[in-house]
Design a protein around this motif. Structure first.
Motif, PDB file in Angstrom:
ATOM      1  N   HIS A 224       0.831  -1.204   0.000  1.00 31.28           N
ATOM      2  CA  HIS A 224       0.000   0.000   0.000  1.00 31.28           C
ATOM      3  C   HIS A 224       0.868   1.258   0.000  1.00 31.28           C
ATOM      4  O   HIS A 224       0.647   2.186  -0.785  1.00 31.28           O
ATOM      5  N   TRP A 225       1.869   1.283   0.866  1.00 33.24           N
ATOM      6  CA  TRP A 225       2.770   2.438   0.928  1.00 33.24           C
ATOM      7  C   TRP A 225       3.603   2.552  -0.349  1.00 33.24           C
ATOM      8  O   TRP A 225       3.879   3.663  -0.821  1.00 33.24           O
ATOM      9  N   LEU A 226       3.994   1.415  -0.904  1.00 31.05           N
ATOM     10  CA  LEU A 226       4.788   1.424  -2.128  1.00 31.05           C
ATOM     11  C   LEU A 226       3.997   2.025  -3.285  1.00 31.05           C
ATOM     12  O   LEU A 226       4.521   2.857  -4.044  1.00 31.05           O
ATOM     13  N   MET A 227       2.733   1.619  -3.413  1.00 33.70           N
ATOM     14  CA  MET A 227       1.896   2.165  -4.489  1.00 33.70           C
ATOM     15  C   MET A 227       1.719   3.667  -4.338  1.00 33.70           C
ATOM     16  O   MET A 227       1.733   4.423  -5.313  1.00 33.70           O
ATOM     17  N   GLY A 228       1.538   4.123  -3.097  1.00 39.30           N
ATOM     18  CA  GLY A 228       1.413   5.559  -2.872  1.00 39.30           C
ATOM     19  C   GLY A 228       2.700   6.306  -3.152  1.00 39.30           C
ATOM     20  O   GLY A 228       2.683   7.444  -3.638  1.00 39.30           O
ATOM     21  N   ALA A 229       3.836   5.658  -2.879  1.00 35.24           N
ATOM     22  CA  ALA A 229       5.132   6.306  -3.089  1.00 35.24           C
ATOM     23  C   ALA A 229       5.401   6.574  -4.566  1.00 35.24           C
ATOM     24  O   ALA A 229       6.065   7.558  -4.915  1.00 35.24           O
ATOM     25  N   PHE A 230       4.885   5.720  -5.450  1.00 31.81           N
ATOM     26  CA  PHE A 230       5.084   5.942  -6.884  1.00 31.81           C
ATOM     27  C   PHE A 230       4.547   7.310  -7.309  1.00 31.81           C
ATOM     28  O   PHE A 230       5.207   8.054  -8.040  1.00 31.81           O
ATOM     29  N   GLY A 231       3.330   7.634  -6.855  1.00 32.67           N
ATOM     30  CA  GLY A 231       2.737   8.917  -7.224  1.00 32.67           C
ATOM     31  C   GLY A 231       3.511  10.090  -6.664  1.00 32.67           C
ATOM     32  O   GLY A 231       3.707  11.110  -7.345  1.00 32.67           O
ATOM     33  N   VAL A 232       3.967   9.964  -5.426  1.00 27.49           N
ATOM     34  CA  VAL A 232       4.719  11.048  -4.784  1.00 27.49           C
ATOM     35  C   VAL A 232       6.044  11.279  -5.503  1.00 27.49           C
ATOM     36  O   VAL A 232       6.400  12.423  -5.837  1.00 27.49           O
ATOM     37  N   ILE A 233       6.780  10.196  -5.756  1.00 31.24           N
ATOM     38  CA  ILE A 233       8.091  10.319  -6.408  1.00 31.24           C
ATOM     39  C   ILE A 233       7.939  10.839  -7.836  1.00 31.24           C
ATOM     40  O   ILE A 233       8.723  11.675  -8.307  1.00 31.24           O
ATOM     41  N   GLU A 234       6.908  10.352  -8.525  1.00 28.97           N
ATOM     42  CA  GLU A 234       6.678  10.792  -9.910  1.00 28.97           C
ATOM     43  C   GLU A 234       6.469  12.297  -9.986  1.00 28.97           C
ATOM     44  O   GLU A 234       7.125  12.993 -10.771  1.00 28.97           O
ATOM     45  N   LYS A 235       5.557  12.825  -9.175  1.00 33.73           N
ATOM     46  CA  LYS A 235       5.269  14.261  -9.216  1.00 33.73           C
ATOM     47  C   LYS A 235       6.479  15.077  -8.797  1.00 33.73           C
ATOM     48  O   LYS A 235       6.772  16.135  -9.379  1.00 33.73           O
ATOM     49  N   PHE A 236       7.195  14.606  -7.778  1.00 33.06           N
ATOM     50  CA  PHE A 236       8.379  15.341  -7.306  1.00 33.06           C
ATOM     51  C   PHE A 236       9.421  15.446  -8.411  1.00 33.06           C
ATOM     52  O   PHE A 236       9.953  16.528  -8.687  1.00 33.06           O
ATOM     53  N   LEU A 237       9.717  14.325  -9.067  1.00 34.96           N
ATOM     54  CA  LEU A 237      10.740  14.331 -10.107  1.00 34.96           C
ATOM     55  C   LEU A 237      10.312  15.127 -11.327  1.00 34.96           C
ATOM     56  O   LEU A 237      11.120  15.866 -11.914  1.00 34.96           O
ATOM     57  N   LEU A 238       9.055  14.997 -11.735  1.00 36.40           N
ATOM     58  CA  LEU A 238       8.579  15.738 -12.905  1.00 36.40           C
ATOM     59  C   LEU A 238       8.733  17.242 -12.705  1.00 36.40           C
ATOM     60  O   LEU A 238       9.229  17.950 -13.586  1.00 36.40           O
ATOM     61  N   VAL A 239       8.321  17.720 -11.543  1.00 34.43           N
ATOM     62  CA  VAL A 239       8.353  19.166 -11.304  1.00 34.43           C
ATOM     63  C   VAL A 239       9.777  19.653 -11.048  1.00 34.43           C
ATOM     64  O   VAL A 239      10.235  20.629 -11.662  1.00 34.43           O
ATOM     65  N   SER A 240      10.491  18.982 -10.149  1.00 36.03           N
ATOM     66  CA  SER A 240      11.824  19.463  -9.777  1.00 36.03           C
ATOM     67  C   SER A 240      12.809  19.387 -10.950  1.00 36.03           C
ATOM     68  O   SER A 240      13.555  20.345 -11.211  1.00 36.03           O
ATOM     69  N   LEU A 241      12.807  18.279 -11.689  1.00 39.39           N
ATOM     70  CA  LEU A 241      13.736  18.147 -12.810  1.00 39.39           C
ATOM     71  C   LEU A 241      13.367  19.079 -13.956  1.00 39.39           C
ATOM     72  O   LEU A 241      14.254  19.671 -14.594  1.00 39.39           O
ATOM     73  N   SER A 242      12.078  19.221 -14.234  1.00 37.29           N
ATOM     74  CA  SER A 242      11.651  20.116 -15.319  1.00 37.29           C
ATOM     75  C   SER A 242      12.060  21.553 -15.021  1.00 37.29           C
ATOM     76  O   SER A 242      12.557  22.265 -15.900  1.00 37.29           O
ATOM     77  N   PHE A 243      11.863  21.977 -13.779  1.00 32.91           N
ATOM     78  CA  PHE A 243      12.246  23.351 -13.432  1.00 32.91           C
ATOM     79  C   PHE A 243      13.758  23.507 -13.425  1.00 32.91           C
ATOM     80  O   PHE A 243      14.288  24.548 -13.847  1.00 32.91           O
ATOM     81  N   TYR A 244      14.470  22.478 -12.961  1.00 33.58           N
ATOM     82  CA  TYR A 244      15.934  22.572 -12.876  1.00 33.58           C
ATOM     83  C   TYR A 244      16.561  22.706 -14.262  1.00 33.58           C
ATOM     84  O   TYR A 244      17.476  23.499 -14.471  1.00 33.58           O
ATOM     85  N   PHE A 245      16.082  21.920 -15.227  1.00 30.71           N
ATOM     86  CA  PHE A 245      16.641  21.971 -16.575  1.00 30.71           C
ATOM     87  C   PHE A 245      16.119  23.169 -17.371  1.00 30.71           C
ATOM     88  O   PHE A 245      16.685  23.514 -18.409  1.00 30.71           O
ATOM     89  N   GLY A 246      15.034  23.783 -16.898  1.00 32.02           N
ATOM     90  CA  GLY A 246      14.600  25.045 -17.474  1.00 32.02           C
ATOM     91  C   GLY A 246      13.523  24.954 -18.524  1.00 32.02           C
ATOM     92  O   GLY A 246      13.199  23.874 -19.035  1.00 32.02           O
ATOM     93  N   VAL A 247      12.980  26.116 -18.821  1.00 31.71           N
ATOM     94  CA  VAL A 247      11.866  26.202 -19.745  1.00 31.71           C
ATOM     95  C   VAL A 247      12.269  25.799 -21.158  1.00 31.71           C
ATOM     96  O   VAL A 247      11.464  25.264 -21.921  1.00 31.71           O
ATOM     97  N   ASP A 248      13.549  26.025 -21.524  1.00 28.39           N
ATOM     98  CA  ASP A 248      13.992  25.673 -22.876  1.00 28.39           C
ATOM     99  C   ASP A 248      13.914  24.162 -23.106  1.00 28.39           C
ATOM    100  O   ASP A 248      13.502  23.703 -24.175  1.00 28.39           O
ATOM    101  N   ALA A 249      14.320  23.412 -22.084  1.00 33.88           N
ATOM    102  CA  ALA A 249      14.263  21.952 -22.213  1.00 33.88           C
ATOM    103  C   ALA A 249      12.827  21.469 -22.318  1.00 33.88           C
ATOM    104  O   ALA A 249      12.510  20.575 -23.117  1.00 33.88           O
TER     105      ALA A 249
END
Length: 260
Positions: free
Chosen positions: A137-162
């Motif tokens: 149960h916790w593992l399934m929930g962690a997928f959503g948390v990690i996914e959103k964190f990485l999508l937002v943080s990495l997208s912003f870090y690499f910038g709008v051009d990327a």
């Protein structure tokens, strides 16, 4: 930049956890926009962009089997890129919907893979292993948390051009479809709200608001203030009694001074 990326990723994490706290709707752009503005040092622009994106995503709600675009990722990144580029609301509106649709596609892909872990939970349930079920149960929930964190943080870090490069790789016909959908969503959102609450007793107030804005040029805040005054008077908040709506009409109930 790294610290800001992490903080924005944590805002996205909260957007996921919002559902776990009873769906508070704090994941909507009108809430995340000001928070993003606060993180990036432009609180006023965060409020402005967040409110504008809320109109765009107003119709982006789950109805039946329909899965809406990713409001969390689209709202946060749209606001963040609008602030960092200094281009304002136009940039946010241009980027938010394509980003939200791409994020939805990624979520759907991950959702197609994660059910494999449910077999572990099924086997654990057969054996009566409640601890293993809890871990899954916790593992399934962690997928959503990690996914959103990485999508937002990495997208912003690499910038709008990327991000724009990724969007640029999408066929033009798909982008045009997204633009058309983005233009229709505010109307769809208001239509869905009206369908739920509008009846013959509310129609006069609907046209009153339309008249005040369309013909008298009154701002939305002024219309909202008039609406509050009408509610106070119509439901008797000032005359020692309170009225409540029923299927047969409006009924009145006595109200003690202590309750007032």
């Amino acid at each position: 930049m790294l610290l800001e990326s992490i903080l924005l990723g944590l805002v996205a994490v909260w957007g996921v956890l919002d559902y776990q706290f009873g769906t508070l709707y704090t994941f909507r752009p009108i809430t995340t926009g000001p928070i993003v503005g606060l993180i990036l040092g432009d609180f006023e622009m965060g409020i402005t962009v967040g409110a504008s994106l809320e109109l765009i995503f107003m119709g982006a709600i789950s109805v039946g089997a329909y899965i809406p675009p990713d409001v969390v990722v689209g709202g946060i990144l749209g606001t963040a890129f609008a602030i960092t580029t200094g281009a304002g609301v136009e940039t946010a509106i241009t980027l938010a919907m394509p980003i939200a649709l791409i994020a939805l596609s990624i979520s759907n892909f991950i959702a197609a893979l994660t059910p494999a872990f449910l077999k572990i939970a099924d086997d654990a349930a057969t054996k009566g292993d409640s601890k293993k079920i809890t871990k899954v149960h916790w593992l399934m929930g962690a997928f959503g948390v990690i996914e959103k964190f990485l999508l937002v943080s990495l997208s912003f870090y690499f910038g709008v051009d990327a991000v724009q490069a990724v969007i640029g790789s999408i066929p033009e016909v798909a982008i045009n479809g997204m633009a058309i959908a983005a233009g229709m969503l505010p109307t769809l959102g208001f239509a869905m709200l009206m369908r739920m609450i509008l009846n013959k007793k509310l129609v006069p107030f609907y046209f009153l608001g339309y008249t005040l804005t369309a013909f008298l040029g009154m701002p939305v805040l002024g219309v909202a203030i008039i609406g509050v005054i009408i509610v106070i008077e119509k439901f008797g908040f000032l005359d020692g009694s309170k009225k409540f709506a029923t299927a047969d009409g409006v009924q009145e109930e006595d109200m003690d001074d202590d309750d007032f």
